[in-house]
Design an enzyme around this catalytic site. Sequence first.
Site, PDB file in Angstrom:
ATOM      1  N   HIS A  55       0.832  -1.218   0.000  1.00 49.50           N
ATOM      2  CA  HIS A  55       0.000   0.000   0.000  1.00 49.50           C
ATOM      3  C   HIS A  55       0.858   1.254   0.000  1.00 49.50           C
ATOM      4  O   HIS A  55       0.489   2.290   0.547  1.00 49.50           O
ATOM      5  CB  HIS A  55      -0.958  -0.004   1.191  1.00 49.50           C
ATOM      6  CG  HIS A  55      -1.892  -1.164   1.155  1.00 49.50           C
ATOM      7  ND1 HIS A  55      -3.163  -1.111   0.638  1.00 49.50           N
ATOM      8  CD2 HIS A  55      -1.696  -2.451   1.515  1.00 49.50           C
ATOM      9  CE1 HIS A  55      -3.719  -2.303   0.705  1.00 49.50           C
ATOM     10  NE2 HIS A  55      -2.853  -3.139   1.238  1.00 49.50           N
ATOM     11  N   HIS A  59      -1.598   3.058  -5.364  1.00 47.95           N
ATOM     12  CA  HIS A  59      -1.897   1.615  -5.313  1.00 47.95           C
ATOM     13  C   HIS A  59      -3.401   1.383  -5.298  1.00 47.95           C
ATOM     14  O   HIS A  59      -4.180   2.312  -5.086  1.00 47.95           O
ATOM     15  CB  HIS A  59      -1.262   0.998  -4.059  1.00 47.95           C
ATOM     16  CG  HIS A  59      -1.931   1.417  -2.785  1.00 47.95           C
ATOM     17  ND1 HIS A  59      -1.663   2.626  -2.168  1.00 47.95           N
ATOM     18  CD2 HIS A  59      -2.881   0.815  -2.026  1.00 47.95           C
ATOM     19  CE1 HIS A  59      -2.400   2.735  -1.077  1.00 47.95           C
ATOM     20  NE2 HIS A  59      -3.166   1.667  -0.970  1.00 47.95           N
ATOM     21  N   ASP A  61      -6.500  -1.086  -3.547  1.00 48.23           N
ATOM     22  CA  ASP A  61      -6.841  -2.008  -2.466  1.00 48.23           C
ATOM     23  C   ASP A  61      -7.656  -3.137  -3.069  1.00 48.23           C
ATOM     24  O   ASP A  61      -8.600  -2.889  -3.821  1.00 48.23           O
ATOM     25  CB  ASP A  61      -7.721  -1.313  -1.414  1.00 48.23           C
ATOM     26  CG  ASP A  61      -6.913  -0.473  -0.437  1.00 48.23           C
ATOM     27  OD1 ASP A  61      -5.682  -0.371  -0.592  1.00 48.23           O
ATOM     28  OD2 ASP A  61      -7.547   0.079   0.484  1.00 48.23           O
ATOM     29  N   HIS A  65      -8.212  -7.055   1.487  1.00 45.54           N
ATOM     30  CA  HIS A  65      -7.543  -6.186   2.463  1.00 45.54           C
ATOM     31  C   HIS A  65      -8.391  -6.041   3.733  1.00 45.54           C
ATOM     32  O   HIS A  65      -7.868  -5.987   4.844  1.00 45.54           O
ATOM     33  CB  HIS A  65      -7.304  -4.830   1.806  1.00 45.54           C
ATOM     34  CG  HIS A  65      -6.411  -3.891   2.560  1.00 45.54           C
ATOM     35  ND1 HIS A  65      -5.378  -4.294   3.379  1.00 45.54           N
ATOM     36  CD2 HIS A  65      -6.394  -2.523   2.598  1.00 45.54           C
ATOM     37  CE1 HIS A  65      -4.766  -3.220   3.885  1.00 45.54           C
ATOM     38  NE2 HIS A  65      -5.366  -2.152   3.438  1.00 45.54           N
ATOM     39  N   HIS A 171     -13.813   1.393   4.205  1.00 43.94           N
ATOM     40  CA  HIS A 171     -13.259   0.347   3.343  1.00 43.94           C
ATOM     41  C   HIS A 171     -14.242  -0.819   3.195  1.00 43.94           C
ATOM     42  O   HIS A 171     -14.442  -1.337   2.096  1.00 43.94           O
ATOM     43  CB  HIS A 171     -11.946  -0.187   3.932  1.00 43.94           C
ATOM     44  CG  HIS A 171     -10.733   0.563   3.492  1.00 43.94           C
ATOM     45  ND1 HIS A 171     -10.073   1.455   4.297  1.00 43.94           N
ATOM     46  CD2 HIS A 171     -10.039   0.559   2.323  1.00 43.94           C
ATOM     47  CE1 HIS A 171      -9.025   1.948   3.654  1.00 43.94           C
ATOM     48  NE2 HIS A 171      -8.983   1.425   2.449  1.00 43.94           N
TER      49      HIS A 171
HETATM   50 ZN   LIG Z   1      -4.478   0.743   0.531  1.00 40.82          ZN
END
Ligand SMILES: [Zn+2]
Length: 218
Positions: A55, A59, A61, A65, A171
């Site tokens: 990361h 980048h 994800d 993750h 996330h």
């Molecule tokens: Zn990340």
Amino acid sequence: LFGGKGGAMEIIDITVALHDAIPSWPGSCGFKLTQVTDLQHGDGCNGSHVTMDSHCGTHVDAPWHFLPDGTTAERLDLSKFIGPAYVAKVDDAHRAITAAVLDGLKIAKEVKRLLLRTSNSLFWARQERSFQKNFVAITADGAQWIVDRGLELVGIDYLSIQPFDAPSTTHQVILSAEIAVLEGLNLSSVEPGEYELICLPLKVVGGDGAPARAILRR
Ligand SMILES: [Zn+2]
């Protein structure tokens, strides 16, 4: 490969340069390039080893993750990372990207890939070397807004889409919906508007994320 007026098509590189002093998440190994063979010392070639956090810098994800059964980097759907994208400027007065802030951006219905330019891009522009905890990021209700809008990709100009020290909700909400996440962009020289995004994450088997080169064209 050429624009309508005969000139070369404009390519804007929105990738952060990888180097030993790049700021990285607290506790991360960051990025390190170590030369292991050297032409000047009689070796057959110059060669090096790269050590990096998955990361680090610009980048993507992968869902894995944050999700135990999530997709890993080598299986990411590349079509989400290539195509029309809209760069929106978040007013510097906003210290978090909430649903209300996203509403205020008045993003057209057709937009599927959204890149958020915030005051974070100044960190890259002034080559800030230490990690900045006070970066602007997306709140949980902002994440839900992104899912409800049916976006395919969201990108931001610092190392995480969610605020530092916040729970993982942002996330989890976005990655659960298989929305592509692009982090660590440098949008400091990008005017708001429509572009074509081309981003290809490295094919890291089992990867929770992967470094990527990202460019905009118009
Ligand atoms: Zn990340």
